[in-house]
Design an enzyme around this catalytic site. Structure first.
Site, mmCIF file in Angstrom:
data_model
loop_
_atom_site.group_PDB
_atom_site.id
_atom_site.type_symbol
_atom_site.label_atom_id
_atom_site.label_comp_id
_atom_site.label_asym_id
_atom_site.label_seq_id
_atom_site.Cartn_x
_atom_site.Cartn_y
_atom_site.Cartn_z
ATOM 1 N N ARG A 13 37.856 17.280 31.169
ATOM 2 C CA ARG A 13 38.582 18.529 30.901
ATOM 3 C C ARG A 13 38.109 19.181 29.600
ATOM 4 N NH1 ARG A 13 43.322 18.066 28.812
ATOM 5 N NH2 ARG A 13 44.015 16.317 30.086
ATOM 6 N N TYR A 17 38.251 45.747 34.809
ATOM 7 C CA TYR A 17 38.616 44.980 35.995
ATOM 8 C C TYR A 17 40.143 44.828 36.042
ATOM 9 C CZ TYR A 17 39.240 40.963 39.016
ATOM 10 O OH TYR A 17 39.665 40.124 40.008
ATOM 11 N N ASP A 19 33.146 42.397 28.472
ATOM 12 C CA ASP A 19 32.991 41.814 29.799
ATOM 13 C C ASP A 19 31.692 42.384 30.372
ATOM 14 O OD1 ASP A 19 33.010 41.145 32.493
ATOM 15 O OD2 ASP A 19 35.173 41.408 32.730
ATOM 16 N N LYS A 33 30.103 36.075 40.050
ATOM 17 C CA LYS A 33 29.382 37.266 40.512
ATOM 18 C C LYS A 33 27.872 37.059 40.395
ATOM 19 C CE LYS A 33 33.622 38.693 40.705
ATOM 20 N NZ LYS A 33 34.406 38.592 41.895
HETATM 21 N N1 PLP Z 1 35.521 40.581 35.253
HETATM 22 C C1 PLP Z 1 34.980 41.390 36.175
HETATM 23 C C2 PLP Z 1 34.166 42.555 35.716
HETATM 24 C C3 PLP Z 1 35.167 41.151 37.531
HETATM 25 O O1 PLP Z 1 34.622 41.991 38.442
HETATM 26 C C4 PLP Z 1 35.956 40.030 37.924
HETATM 27 C C5 PLP Z 1 36.212 39.732 39.346
HETATM 28 O O2 PLP Z 1 35.955 40.521 40.233
HETATM 29 C C6 PLP Z 1 36.511 39.226 36.938
HETATM 30 C C7 PLP Z 1 36.270 39.517 35.612
HETATM 31 C C8 PLP Z 1 37.350 38.029 37.296
HETATM 32 O O3 PLP Z 1 36.516 37.018 37.782
HETATM 33 P P1 PLP Z 1 37.002 35.842 38.760
HETATM 34 O O4 PLP Z 1 37.295 36.465 40.075
HETATM 35 O O5 PLP Z 1 35.835 34.910 38.758
HETATM 36 O O6 PLP Z 1 38.228 35.243 38.142
#
Ligand code: PLP
Length: 384
Positions: A55, A107, A180, A205
């Site tokens: 962990r 997001y 991000d 992604k």
């Molecule tokens: N950040 C972005 C830009 C995303 O497109 C996503 C998911 O689509 C996330 C964060 C969250 O990722 P996860 O689905 O792996 O939790």
């Protein structure tokens, strides 16, 4: 054993070689999966290389983390069980009464977390209009704002934010910046080189790229800061560690990142041009189009392409958009992004209601298929 040569390597080389790992004993060049959840102590009852329990620390996770850290020019990186776990980790590291300034276009999951949990945890937040640096500056509260959070290009309209300009404003006020960079990937943008303090990825992604791993990564420019220490503690005690099998697949995915993203950018550019000319498309959001509001910044900030994500607005509101998406054949009618296969979705259906995404917006994640097949599929979807 990783094998780091003295001469600096292009990130594409670092990715393809996965840090040049090889096994000293066998000569194997493919990094193994370590599934063990626990690790023996040495004769002095000390942990070996800091590892006692999965962990907190795992060798496969560590390899993936170091690989991404290198690609993002960071000082340290930690992996998480999902992108959202990674994105929200900096908020967990902050203290009661701290304030964060967050781009209004991000997001939806990150925004939902703030709406649902921030107040209960004593975290205050304000939204700024992306691209409006005066608005950003006005939202910073001296002594109270600790972090600016932005995404670029940002879901679901691919708004591009000038990272260097945001960092200059925030740092002058003693505020950290987190980006991000899921959609840009280190192929197209390296936020730490532009001044950012944290870079976050949904590894689900592009980094993994095959729609078969849920994971997240957070990279820091300051490994010895208190906030980073607290974020590490958060991962340990909230139990948000990336799984070993996922870490293995992630390393494998990153090895082809540059090829995949290059092909996705090329395909997306062709598709954006096609959709831009289509009479049944009201608008195309894609920073690669010269008329897009983010084009100039993207051209400066993104190297080698404008990304594989675009969105279109179609006539007929929600029903019109769903009718188009329902005719998909080569495209898969599914959410998510960054995989080798192209996806198309009615975006509003996927979001949780905290965003003002229009009902007629269709989000497209462009894959690596032959572009003529993708264009032909869009043609029959739009012309029915
Ligand atoms: N950040 C972005 C830009 C995303 O497109 C996503 C998911 O689509 C996330 C964060 C969250 O990722 P996860 O689905 O792996 O939790």
């Amino acid at each position: 054993m990783t094998n780091k040569p003295d001469a600096p390597q292009h990130p594409a080389t670092i990715a393809a070689r996965a840090l040049g790992w090889e096994d000293r004993e066998t000569g194997a060049i493919t990094p193994p999966i370590h599934l063990s959840t626990t690790y023996t102590r040495d004769e002095a009852y000390q942990s070996r290389h800091g590892r006692t329990y999965l962990r907190d620390h795992g060798p496969t996770q560590y390899h993936a983390e170091q690989l991404l850290c290198e690609l993002e020019s960071g000082e340290d990186a930690i992996s998480f069980a999902s992108g959202l776990a990674a994105c929200t980790a900096p908020f967990h590291g902050l203290n009661k009464g701290d304030h964060v300034v967050v781009s209004a276009v991000i997001y939806y999951g990150v925004l939902t977390w703030l709406v649902v949990f921030a107040e209960a945890r004593g975290l205050e937040y304000s939204l700024f209009e992306p691209g409006n640096l005066d608005d950003l500056s006005n939202k910073l509260i001296d002594g109270k704002t600790k972090l600016v959070w932005l995404e670029t290009p940002a879901n679901p309209t691919w708004v591009v934010t000038d990272i260097a300009a945001v960092c200059e404003i925030a740092h002058a006020r003693g505020v950290l910046v987190a980006v991000d960079s899921t959609v840009a990937t280190p192929v197209l943008t390296r936020p730490i080189e532009l001044g950012a303090d944290f870079v976050c990825h949904s590894a689900t992604k592009y980094l993994n790229g095959h729609s078969d791993v849920l994971g997240g990564m957070l990279v820091t420019a300051h490994a010895d800061s208190d906030l980073w220490h607290r974020i590490r503690q958060h991962r340990l005690y909230a139990g948000a560690m990336l799984g070993s099998f996922e870490a293995y697949l992630l390393i494998r995915g990153i090895r082809t990142l540059f090829l995949r993203v290059g092909a996705q950018c090329e395909n997306a550019m062709v598709i954006a041009g096609y959709l831009h000319r289509h009479p049944k498309v009201e608008h195309v959001h894609y920073p690669g189009l010269p008329g897009d509001p983010g084009h100039a910044i993207a051209t400066r900030q993104m190297t080698g392409g404008y990304g594989g994500m675009l969105s279109i607005l179609v006539p007929g509101g929600r029903a019109g958009a769903i009718a188009v998406v329902n005719n998909a054949s080569v495209f898969k009618k599914a959410t998510s992004l960054g995989g080798v296969e192209s996806l198309i979705e009615h975006r509003k259906t996927s979001e949780s209601g905290v965003t003002d995404t229009p009902e007629n917006l269709i989000r497209i994640s462009v894959g690596i298929e032959a572009v003529q097949d993708l264009v032909a599929d869009l043609e029959q979807m739009l012309d029915r």
